[in-house]
Design a protein around this motif. Structure first.
Motif, mmCIF file in Angstrom:
data_model
loop_
_atom_site.group_PDB
_atom_site.id
_atom_site.type_symbol
_atom_site.label_atom_id
_atom_site.label_comp_id
_atom_site.label_asym_id
_atom_site.label_seq_id
_atom_site.Cartn_x
_atom_site.Cartn_y
_atom_site.Cartn_z
ATOM 1 N N VAL A 198 0.850 -1.191 0.000
ATOM 2 C CA VAL A 198 0.000 0.000 0.000
ATOM 3 C C VAL A 198 0.883 1.236 0.000
ATOM 4 C CG1 VAL A 198 -1.753 1.304 1.268
ATOM 5 C CG2 VAL A 198 -1.821 -1.212 1.283
ATOM 6 N N GLY A 199 0.674 2.079 -0.996
ATOM 7 C CA GLY A 199 1.413 3.331 -1.065
ATOM 8 C C GLY A 199 0.658 4.459 -0.374
ATOM 9 N N PRO A 200 1.299 5.595 -0.188
ATOM 10 C CA PRO A 200 0.667 6.727 0.503
ATOM 11 C C PRO A 200 -0.610 7.224 -0.167
ATOM 12 C CG PRO A 200 3.029 7.090 0.285
ATOM 13 C CD PRO A 200 2.704 5.858 -0.513
ATOM 14 N N ASP A 201 -0.718 7.088 -1.488
ATOM 15 C CA ASP A 201 -1.888 7.580 -2.210
ATOM 16 C C ASP A 201 -2.941 6.506 -2.464
ATOM 17 O OD1 ASP A 201 -0.810 10.174 -2.376
ATOM 18 O OD2 ASP A 201 0.351 9.612 -4.152
ATOM 19 N N ASP A 202 -2.718 5.301 -1.976
ATOM 20 C CA ASP A 202 -3.670 4.208 -2.162
ATOM 21 C C ASP A 202 -4.782 4.286 -1.126
ATOM 22 O OD1 ASP A 202 -2.171 3.235 -4.293
ATOM 23 O OD2 ASP A 202 -1.016 1.866 -3.026
ATOM 24 N N ALA A 203 -5.821 3.495 -1.331
ATOM 25 C CA ALA A 203 -6.952 3.429 -0.404
ATOM 26 C C ALA A 203 -7.084 2.011 0.132
ATOM 27 C CB ALA A 203 -8.238 3.840 -1.104
ATOM 28 N N VAL A 204 -7.462 1.903 1.403
ATOM 29 C CA VAL A 204 -7.638 0.601 2.046
ATOM 30 C C VAL A 204 -8.966 0.586 2.788
ATOM 31 C CG1 VAL A 204 -6.712 -1.061 3.701
ATOM 32 C CG2 VAL A 204 -5.141 0.385 2.394
ATOM 33 N N TRP A 205 -9.748 -0.448 2.523
ATOM 34 C CA TRP A 205 -10.923 -0.743 3.350
ATOM 35 C C TRP A 205 -10.500 -1.805 4.341
ATOM 36 C CZ3 TRP A 205 -15.745 1.211 3.881
ATOM 37 C CH2 TRP A 205 -16.196 2.097 2.905
ATOM 38 N N ASN A 248 0.387 3.141 5.554
ATOM 39 C CA ASN A 248 0.169 3.949 4.354
ATOM 40 C C ASN A 248 -1.295 3.928 3.928
ATOM 41 O OD1 ASN A 248 2.885 4.594 4.032
ATOM 42 N ND2 ASN A 248 3.279 2.894 2.629
ATOM 43 N N GLY A 249 -1.658 4.938 3.155
ATOM 44 C CA GLY A 249 -2.939 4.954 2.476
ATOM 45 C C GLY A 249 -4.042 5.700 3.207
#
Length: 185
Positions: free
Chosen positions: A42-49, A71-72
């Motif tokens: 997961v990168g800083p600009d990614d989204a995680v549910w 991140n994310g």
């Protein structure tokens, strides 16, 4: 921006080591490894549910420290172990019990998803090809052609992207009972 799903990280939870003892000797080792695995994909600009049980038995400070390391942009589907010390973290949106979202796969195809901490035998949109993602079962429930556990125990301690989820569901031998009766997959 990529989209990932995960569940059951149980940060700060000494009881989770019963399930994961073969992999981790301590809560500190467990938490550090899961955070490293998260940040590796997961990168800083990614989204995680996160589909519940972010932390259990951890102090408010430990929950905040773990959250800050990851991140994310993070959203939470509330799990049975998510107390106020988790619910009060700076999630992108207020935590909810379930969600219905649409997401694009790597080919640009849109998929409807029903997100819940708990596995359902039937769910909203099942008959309209909505796929179901859940946690809670720690990899013990078999996948179906339309549902699967996205928790860390089912995915080598790592958040997972939609394409991998779709591939696992498409390869599943079981079909949700409600649609299997009709001879559908």
């Amino acid at each position: 921006m990529a989209l990932f799903f995960t569940a059951d990280t149980h940060f700060g939870d000494p009881h989770i080591l019963r399930h994961r003892r073969a992999r981790y000797d301590s809560v500190a080792a467990h938490d550090a490894a899961l955070a490293a695995a998260w940040n590796a994909v997961v990168g800083p600009d990614d989204a995680v549910w996160h589909l519940g049980d972010f932390a259990a038995g951890a102090s408010r400070e430990h929950c905040a420290a773990m959250f800050a390391q990851l991140n994310g942009t993070k959203r939470l589907i509330r799990g049975n172990h998510d107390s106020n010390r988790v619910l009060d973290l700076p999630w992108a949106d207020p935590p909810v019990d379930s969600a219905r979202i649409s997401a694009l796969d790597s080919q640009g195809r849109q998929h409807r998803l029903f997100l819940s901490h708990y596995a359902h035998r039937a769910w909203p949109g099942l008959w309209r090809e909505t796929r179901h993602l859940y946690g809670h079962s720690h990899g013990w429930l078999p996948d179906t052609s339309r549902s699967c556990d996205v928790g860390v125990d089912a995915w080598d301690d790592t958040p997972v992207g939609l394409d991998a989820i779709l591939a696992r569901q498409d390869a599943a031998e079981l079909v949700p009972e409600e649609i299997a009766r009709q001879g559908l997959r």
